[in-house]
Design an enzyme around this catalytic site. Structure first.
Site, mmCIF file in Angstrom:
data_model
loop_
_atom_site.group_PDB
_atom_site.id
_atom_site.type_symbol
_atom_site.label_atom_id
_atom_site.label_comp_id
_atom_site.label_asym_id
_atom_site.label_seq_id
_atom_site.Cartn_x
_atom_site.Cartn_y
_atom_site.Cartn_z
ATOM 1 N N GLU A 1 -7.093 -10.768 -9.686
ATOM 2 C CA GLU A 1 -6.427 -9.490 -9.920
ATOM 3 C C GLU A 1 -7.365 -8.517 -10.625
ATOM 4 O O GLU A 1 -7.408 -7.329 -10.300
ATOM 5 C CB GLU A 1 -5.154 -9.698 -10.746
ATOM 6 C CG GLU A 1 -4.048 -10.451 -10.020
ATOM 7 C CD GLU A 1 -3.665 -9.810 -8.704
ATOM 8 O OE1 GLU A 1 -3.495 -8.571 -8.662
ATOM 9 O OE2 GLU A 1 -3.553 -10.539 -7.701
ATOM 10 N N HIS B 1 -8.010 -7.262 -1.860
ATOM 11 C CA HIS B 1 -7.707 -8.678 -1.630
ATOM 12 C C HIS B 1 -8.111 -9.086 -0.213
ATOM 13 O O HIS B 1 -8.617 -10.187 0.010
ATOM 14 C CB HIS B 1 -6.214 -8.942 -1.834
ATOM 15 C CG HIS B 1 -5.803 -9.026 -3.270
ATOM 16 N ND1 HIS B 1 -6.427 -9.851 -4.178
ATOM 17 C CD2 HIS B 1 -4.819 -8.390 -3.959
ATOM 18 C CE1 HIS B 1 -5.851 -9.722 -5.367
ATOM 19 N NE2 HIS B 1 -4.878 -8.846 -5.258
ATOM 20 N N HIS C 1 -5.859 -1.667 -3.969
ATOM 21 C CA HIS C 1 -5.882 -2.981 -4.621
ATOM 22 C C HIS C 1 -5.601 -4.081 -3.598
ATOM 23 O O HIS C 1 -6.296 -5.108 -3.560
ATOM 24 C CB HIS C 1 -4.834 -3.000 -5.739
ATOM 25 C CG HIS C 1 -4.641 -4.325 -6.391
ATOM 26 N ND1 HIS C 1 -5.174 -4.644 -7.620
ATOM 27 C CD2 HIS C 1 -3.954 -5.436 -5.990
ATOM 28 C CE1 HIS C 1 -4.832 -5.879 -7.944
ATOM 29 N NE2 HIS C 1 -4.089 -6.380 -6.968
ATOM 30 N N GLU C 2 -4.596 -3.866 -2.750
ATOM 31 C CA GLU C 2 -4.263 -4.875 -1.744
ATOM 32 C C GLU C 2 -5.358 -4.979 -0.687
ATOM 33 O O GLU C 2 -5.663 -6.074 -0.205
ATOM 34 C CB GLU C 2 -2.915 -4.541 -1.090
ATOM 35 C CG GLU C 2 -1.740 -4.503 -2.061
ATOM 36 C CD GLU C 2 -1.626 -5.781 -2.889
ATOM 37 O OE1 GLU C 2 -1.959 -6.868 -2.371
ATOM 38 O OE2 GLU C 2 -1.219 -5.693 -4.057
#
Length: 636
Positions: free
Chosen positions: A268, A190, A186-187
């Site tokens: 998100e 980003h 997930h990071e």
């Protein structure tokens, strides 16, 4: 998985909504500056008139004399507001532009050493390395928030070359390897989606609006310092101006925070979709989110720095009016988007023991398939999809423990990079080493000589992943050391017999060691640059001339640029110096154009439904040199 969620469509929809929300933020600033002008015009309707009492004036409103078209007043109010907003924004962005490591330290993070003996931290480093190798990204700096027992993580920085990721101590203690992998993916999403730069811009906009409110307080203080004859009307005017500016600034802060929260929520959702696409394991991320929901009652009070950076974190830390200003979507909704069968039951959270296998050194990238997926028979030589290209470039090899350990030390990491550039001829190699003797008192050159046999024995496809593993250590060098190392790499040079990979390694290192976040655009014929570099990439394969020609044509179809040579260039035109110059022209293009070119190289690689390790390494090196990640697709 495809039956439950179309992750590529989810990314496209989230990107579209984010664009609209950013436009709303710009419109909000315009509305605020316009409101300031309207109120200023309204206040010009007030003027003083003498009263019967000697020396006393009275302030009255005369609407008949109000003029809505006042160019000078418009320029004054709008210019002042924009100057304050832009000035405050630029100052805040400059403060945050020191890189992800500086932001992580401000949040209370501790840099995790590459030689840590803590099993949980070792597992964390291994997962980050796996993600980086599979994504075609340099490994970011890794931090731990030791003071935070909740489950959370963040990514910070301006670009992949200065990115940092961090996790809380609670995440290390309570997440399994699959769950931690989902959170880290997930990071990484980003980082790959450019969210870090977007976050800095939004923070800057809010800082500018805060500065506008502060300007109102300045007018209040100035009003109190006015002295002399007829000071009352002047002081009153300053007070009224201060009230107006303060109200507009406060309203702007409220408006901007609502929009910021909405933008962050959409990003998100996008990062969740990208993480599942990347890991092919929705259960890992979904289970991590369920554990975070189970920890919701165990939150501590966030620090001022953490509240300011809430949108950087994997999950919201809560707070006043969370439903309105939360930078994250409701966690149950995030779980349902990943797992539509979610029944709302949140399991109890128990600490997880880290096994020896979990803490073992990284050997291969777990998120990718074991082989590039074949194209459908009916679609032979059709353009490969993003997912097929992404699957094909994942690292599946092994790097020896000796080289892995060396990549954790800054001096040894420099030696590894230098060793990859050394030529086989003893005289030429000695000349190269002489140009690096001034680095670390000659230690870098000695390390390069020591590791040269191991580097020569590296199997095809392992050189670029080794560079990616070395990046955290190289980023610990001081600015002066990085500059000296960059100069040494440039002086070492390359020759035709070195091959394209050496040129690309040098280009990658120059990019990641550069203090410029975005290389300046270099003038040149973009179509000619595309043709030359694509030809150089295609000609590195060991295929027949006919197969290389087909590969080039497929890449040219992906580019679809008018004026692009439709046929493979002759081998004699592939001069490495000209290829280096052409690569610089491409590096100065937009992210979209650079992604499109890397996608064209990937499509050419898969023209025969196969991806050899040497071909994969070249394509990954092209992506590295252009600052493009394979983590979240190449279509946008």
């Amino acid at each position: 998985m495809a039956a439950t969620m179309n992750f590529f469509r989810a990314q496209d929809e989230a990107r579209g909504r984010t664009t609209k929300l950013v436009v709303l933020l710009v419109l909000a600033i315009l509305v605020l500056t316009g409101t300031l002008y309207v109120l200023a015009v309204f206040l010009t309707g007030y003027h003083t008139v003498p009263t019967r009492s000697a020396g006393v004036s009275s302030l009255i409103f005369d609407g008949a004399h109000r003029d809505w078209f006042q160019p000078k007043l418009f320029c004054l109010t709008t210019g002042l507001a924009l100057a304050v907003i832009l000035g405050g924004s630029l100052m805040r962005i400059a403060e945050l532009s020191k890189g992800g490591g500086a932001i992580a330290l401000r949040l209370g993070g501790r840099l995790v050493s590459g030689v840590t003996k803590d099993p949980a931290e070792r597992r964390y480093l291994n997962v980050v390395q796996e993600m980086a190798l599979a994504a075609g990204l340099p490994v970011p700096l890794c931090f731990v928030l030791d003071h935070d027992g909740s489950i959370n993580a963040f990514a910070a920085g301006n670009s992949p070359q200065d990115a940092a990721v961090g996790v809380t101590r609670g995440a290390l203690l309570n997440l399994t390897r699959d769950e931690l992998q989902g959170v880290i993916a997930h990071e990484f999403s980003h980082i790959g989606n450019g969210d870090m730069k977007l976050n800095l811009r939004i923070i800057g906009a809010i800082a500018g609006l805060t500065a506008l409110a502060q300007l109102g307080y300045i007018f209040f203080r100035l009003a109190g310092s006015v002295r002399g004859k007829n000071s009352a009307p002047i002081a009153l005017g300053m007070i009224l101006t201060g009230v107006v500016v303060l109200l507009i600034g406060s309203g702007g802060i409220l408006f901007a925070k609502v929009i910021q929260a909405a933008v962050s929520r959409e990003r998100e959702y996008l990062a969740d979709a990208s993480a599942v696409q990347f890991t092919r394991n929705p259960l890992g991320l979904g289970s991590a989110l369920k554990k975070i929901a189970g920890f919701s009652g165990a939150r501590r009070e966030a620090s001022e720095a953490e509240l300011e950076a809430q949108h950087l974190f994997f999950a919201s830390s809560g707070g006043f009016l969370e439903a309105l200003f939360s930078t994250h979507p409701p966690i149950n909704e995030r779980i349902r988007r990943i797992d539509p069968a979610f029944d709302g039951i949140i399991p109890d959270v128990q600490p997880v023991a880290v096994s020896a296998d979990d803490a073992s050194p990284v050997s291969r990238a777990a998120p990718v398939a074991s082989a590039a997926p074949p194209l459908p028979v009916a679609a032979s030589r059709a353009v490969p999809t993003d997912i097929q290209i992404q699957d094909s470039v994942g690292f599946r090899g092994r790097i020896s423990e000796t080289l892995r350990n060396a990549s954790d030390d800054p001096v040894s990491a420099m030696g590894l990079v230098l060793g990859l550039l050394l030529r086989r001829d003893p005289a030429l190699r000695a000349a190269q080493l002489s140009k690096a003797r001034n680095l670390a008192g000659g230690e870098v050159a000695r390390e390069a000589e020591k590791f040269e046999p191991l580097l020569r024995a590296l199997p095809a496809g392992s050189r670029v992943p080794l560079l990616d593993l070395s990046m955290p250590a190289l980023r610990q060098l001081s600015a002066e050391q990085q500059n000296l190392f960059r100069q040494a790499i440039t002086q070492v040079g390359y020759e035709a017999e070195d091959g394209l990979i050496v040129l690309l390694i040098q280009a990658s290192m120059r990019r990641y060691l550069s203090r410029e976040k975005n290389p300046p655009s270099r003038p040149g014929d973009l179509a000619a640059a595309y043709a030359l570099v694509l030809t150089a990439v295609v000609r590195t394969s060991g295929e027949s001339a006919e197969a290389q020609a087909r590969a080039y044509r497929l890449g040219a179809v992906v580019l679809g640029l008018p004026g692009l040579d439709a046929n493979l260039l002759p081998a004699e035109k592939v001069d490495l110096q000209k290829v280096d110059e052409a690569l610089a022209v491409i590096a100065g293009q937009s992210v979209y154009d650079r992604r499109k070119f890397v996608r064209a190289c990937g499509a050419a690689m898969l023209h025969d439904d196969r991806a050899e390790p040497a071909e994969v390494e070249i394509v990954r090196a092209v992506g590295d040199s252009l600052g493009i990640s394979f983590a979240t697709g190449l279509g946008r």
